[in-house]
Design a protein around this motif. Structure first.
Motif, mmCIF file in Angstrom:
data_model
loop_
_atom_site.group_PDB
_atom_site.id
_atom_site.type_symbol
_atom_site.label_atom_id
_atom_site.label_comp_id
_atom_site.label_asym_id
_atom_site.label_seq_id
_atom_site.Cartn_x
_atom_site.Cartn_y
_atom_site.Cartn_z
ATOM 1 N N ALA A 358 -37.517 29.615 72.570
ATOM 2 C CA ALA A 358 -37.609 29.850 71.127
ATOM 3 C C ALA A 358 -38.640 30.913 70.777
ATOM 4 O O ALA A 358 -38.514 31.581 69.753
ATOM 5 C CB ALA A 358 -37.939 28.549 70.414
ATOM 6 N N PHE A 363 -34.708 35.721 69.699
ATOM 7 C CA PHE A 363 -33.995 34.490 70.062
ATOM 8 C C PHE A 363 -33.541 33.770 68.794
ATOM 9 O O PHE A 363 -34.297 33.624 67.829
ATOM 10 C CB PHE A 363 -34.924 33.574 70.874
ATOM 11 C CG PHE A 363 -34.376 32.180 71.011
ATOM 12 C CD1 PHE A 363 -33.475 31.864 72.022
ATOM 13 C CD2 PHE A 363 -34.750 31.180 70.118
ATOM 14 C CE1 PHE A 363 -32.949 30.581 72.127
ATOM 15 C CE2 PHE A 363 -34.228 29.895 70.221
ATOM 16 C CZ PHE A 363 -33.330 29.604 71.234
ATOM 17 N N GLN A 370 -26.303 29.836 62.103
ATOM 18 C CA GLN A 370 -27.304 30.254 61.140
ATOM 19 C C GLN A 370 -26.928 31.483 60.334
ATOM 20 O O GLN A 370 -27.783 32.182 59.828
ATOM 21 C CB GLN A 370 -28.604 30.539 61.884
ATOM 22 C CG GLN A 370 -29.203 29.255 62.393
ATOM 23 C CD GLN A 370 -30.222 29.530 63.432
ATOM 24 O OE1 GLN A 370 -30.380 30.670 63.830
ATOM 25 N NE2 GLN A 370 -30.892 28.506 63.866
ATOM 26 N N GLY A 379 -39.729 35.710 64.088
ATOM 27 C CA GLY A 379 -40.793 34.942 63.421
ATOM 28 C C GLY A 379 -41.664 34.160 64.396
ATOM 29 O O GLY A 379 -42.895 34.220 64.330
ATOM 30 N N LEU A 404 -37.808 19.002 63.958
ATOM 31 C CA LEU A 404 -38.726 19.677 64.893
ATOM 32 C C LEU A 404 -40.168 19.477 64.424
ATOM 33 O O LEU A 404 -40.434 19.469 63.223
ATOM 34 C CB LEU A 404 -38.401 21.181 64.906
ATOM 35 C CG LEU A 404 -39.007 21.987 66.035
ATOM 36 C CD1 LEU A 404 -38.287 21.706 67.349
ATOM 37 C CD2 LEU A 404 -38.931 23.484 65.723
ATOM 38 N N GLN A 406 -43.791 21.328 64.858
ATOM 39 C CA GLN A 406 -44.496 22.521 65.359
ATOM 40 C C GLN A 406 -45.986 22.216 65.259
ATOM 41 O O GLN A 406 -46.473 21.879 64.181
ATOM 42 C CB GLN A 406 -44.156 23.735 64.511
ATOM 43 C CG GLN A 406 -42.651 23.956 64.362
ATOM 44 C CD GLN A 406 -42.347 25.145 63.470
ATOM 45 O OE1 GLN A 406 -42.390 26.283 63.890
ATOM 46 N NE2 GLN A 406 -42.063 24.863 62.221
HETATM 47 N N1 LIG Z 1 -37.850 24.276 62.448
HETATM 48 C C1 LIG Z 1 -36.780 24.663 63.135
HETATM 49 N N2 LIG Z 1 -35.692 23.868 63.247
HETATM 50 C C2 LIG Z 1 -34.600 24.253 63.921
HETATM 51 N N3 LIG Z 1 -34.517 25.443 64.560
HETATM 52 C C3 LIG Z 1 -35.533 26.291 64.488
HETATM 53 C C4 LIG Z 1 -36.733 25.947 63.767
HETATM 54 N N4 LIG Z 1 -37.595 26.972 63.894
HETATM 55 C C5 LIG Z 1 -36.977 27.923 64.624
HETATM 56 N N5 LIG Z 1 -35.741 27.510 64.975
HETATM 57 C C6 LIG Z 1 -34.782 28.257 65.795
HETATM 58 O O1 LIG Z 1 -35.463 29.238 66.522
HETATM 59 C C7 LIG Z 1 -34.926 30.521 66.227
HETATM 60 C C8 LIG Z 1 -36.027 31.549 66.278
HETATM 61 O O2 LIG Z 1 -36.902 31.399 65.168
HETATM 62 P P1 LIG Z 1 -37.661 32.658 64.616
HETATM 63 O O3 LIG Z 1 -38.547 32.244 63.539
HETATM 64 O O4 LIG Z 1 -38.257 33.358 65.789
HETATM 65 O O5 LIG Z 1 -36.510 33.568 64.092
HETATM 66 P P2 LIG Z 1 -35.686 33.432 62.722
HETATM 67 O O6 LIG Z 1 -36.281 32.415 61.866
HETATM 68 O O7 LIG Z 1 -34.263 33.294 63.112
HETATM 69 O O8 LIG Z 1 -35.871 34.890 62.109
HETATM 70 P P3 LIG Z 1 -37.211 35.528 61.461
HETATM 71 O O9 LIG Z 1 -37.529 36.674 62.344
HETATM 72 O O10 LIG Z 1 -36.820 35.955 60.082
HETATM 73 O O11 LIG Z 1 -38.231 34.465 61.462
HETATM 74 C C9 LIG Z 1 -34.319 30.377 64.879
HETATM 75 O O12 LIG Z 1 -33.269 31.310 64.691
HETATM 76 C C10 LIG Z 1 -33.766 28.967 64.917
HETATM 77 O O13 LIG Z 1 -32.528 28.956 65.602
#
Ligand SMILES: Nc1ncnc2c1ncn2[C@@H]1O[C@H](COP(=O)(O)OP(=O)(O)OP(=O)(O)O)[C@@H](O)[C@H]1O
Ligand SMILES: [Mg+2]
Length: 413
Positions: A358, A363, A370, A379, A404, A406
């Motif tokens: 993640a 990823f 989504q 992020g 989840l 964190q």
């Molecule tokens: N709280 C959560 N619950 C479920 N899945 C999550 C959660 N946080 C992250 N993820 C999964 O992890 C992936 C990566 O998260 P990340 O924040 O890196 O990217 P994003 O949210 O898709 O895009 P951004 O770059 O705008 O943050 C997400 O696309 C999602 O599939």
């Protein structure tokens, strides 16, 4: 005994003590063995022959002979006794002779029965070191061990210094993967090692920065053709909305890449931050944007970090919980002098086999699932990078009842 330093010290001590000990033993065996019986026994035989010839007259003191009724006490030295009897017999004397070890110390005594049945007793010449010399030897060896230890400890620390410097430099590699500057002082070798490390570090930094600039430039340059495409898309009749949606997505990815580089290059100054206040601010901001974010229990905790960076990292995590996780609650606890921030949501969580991925850039668990939650997949990567830069950790865990959790941990100040 597993460190290189200890092994080297032990090796040096053993080799110094070994060499000096062997040399000492060789000197003692050459010097301290005394004359061999082939030299002393014929001399005793000659002395006794003289005594027999002088008797019954007076025996001069120079011959150092005493007369008793018994042979001298002590264990019989067989080889020397046989040799003396043999010599006396060859010279035509039919006398009983015994050579015995002195019972009260080193050396031997010769006893020869005279024709008048008295025993003539004399010492066999002997040069073996007396017992006290072994004490001197023990002192000498201890002195060598002490000297060898001091020399070994000093030289080992000199030898090990470049390695210790390498170890220290490697342990100081920052989250940006670049070595901290090493002071170029000490012996020529140490200076050379430090210089090589510093050069390596500056080359690495240059290479990282140029790659960063490349990413930023690519993101930036993508914008111009994307703007043109957006203008052209306006004239499309069919599938115009899909085109615009895809262009929005491309826009976000380019934006995120540029922001990532900006975070990397412009690192803000570290200061003491009121984490509770920051969490409350972010919550208010999220609520105003329409996200379902709530606050549980917040302890009063401060941490040391860059304000802009940390706010950005926490915002990324909270946005994830509010979007991918539907709704979330934030708790902040002070435990074991650590600030523990937990963001728990009620969403689908992340499949266990993907949870380790993640934090990788770009990823996304399931891009299909989504498609309604916009994002570039950067992020979490950005949040982790920032949190670790300030000495914290971030972990993800699926909660028992779904959703989840964190967790961000920092040393509290
Ligand atoms: N709280 C959560 N619950 C479920 N899945 C999550 C959660 N946080 C992250 N993820 C999964 O992890 C992936 C990566 O998260 P990340 O924040 O890196 O990217 P994003 O949210 O898709 O895009 P951004 O770059 O705008 O943050 C997400 O696309 C999602 O599939
Ligand atoms: Mg996100």
């Amino acid at each position: 005994m597993n460190s290189l330093r200890r092994r080297l010290i032990l090796l040096l001590i053993l080799s110094i003590v070994g060499v000096v000990g062997l040399a000492t033993a060789a000197v003692i065996s050459v010097r301290g063995g005394g004359p061999p019986p082939e030299l002393t026994v014929p001399w005793i035989a000659q002395q006794m022959e003289l005594v027999v010839r002088l008797l019954p007259g007076p025996i001069p003191d120079v011959l150092r002979v005493q007369f008793t009724d018994h042979p001298a006490p002590g264990k019989v030295a067989r080889a020397e006794t046989a040799m003396l009897n043999d010599i006396l017999q060859r010279r035509g004397f039919d006398l009983l002779a015994i050579i015995s070890e002195k019972p009260d110390g080193p050396g031997q005594t010769a006893s020869v029965q005279m024709p008048d049945h008295r025993w003539a007793i004399t010492d066999v010449p002997h040069l073996k070191p007396p017992g006290r010399e072994w004490l001197v030897l023990a002192g000498w060896i201890s002195l060598i061990v002490a000297g060898a230890t001091a020399v070994s400890v000093y030289f080992t620390s000199v030898l090990i210094r470049p390695l210790e410097m390498l170890e220290a430099a490697a342990s100081k590699i920052g989250s940006d993967g670049v070595l901290a500057a090493v002071p170029e002082v000490g012996s020529a070798e140490v200076k050379a090692t430090a210089h090589a490390l510093n050069q390596l570090s500056s080359r690495l930094r240059t290479a990282m920065e140029s790659r960063m600039r490349l990413v930023a430039a690519a993101g930036h340059d993508l914008r111009t053709p994307m703007t043109r495409m957006r203008l052209r898309a306006e004239f499309l009749d069919e599938e115009r909305d899909k085109w615009l949606h895809d262009l929005d997505e491309l826009d976000r990815i380019a934006d995120s890449a540029i922001r990532l580089v900006r975070e990397e290059v412009n690192q803000d100054a570290v200061e003491t931050l009121d984490l509770r206040k920051m969490v409350e601010d972010i919550e208010a901001e999220m609520v105003s944007l329409g996200h379902a974010v709530s606050i549980g229990h917040l302890d009063n905790v401060s941490v040391r970090a860059g304000a802009l960076g940390l706010r950005r990292a926490l915002r990324n995590l909270i946005v994830n919980a509010a979007t991918h996780g539907k709704a979330c609650s934030i708790d902040l606890a002070l435990a074991d002098r650590r600030a523990v921030l937990t963001i728990s949501d009620n969403g689908p969580g992340i499949p266990p086999d993907l949870i380790n991925k993640a934090f990788e850039p770009f990823f996304r668990v399931d891009p299909g699932r989504q498609q309604f939650i916009p994002g570039a997949g950067l992020g979490l990567a950005i949040a982790k990078e920032i949190i670790e830069r300030y000495g914290g950790t971030v972990t993800l865990e699926n909660r028992q009842g779904g959703g989840l959790a964190q967790t961000v941990v920092f040393a509290a100040v």
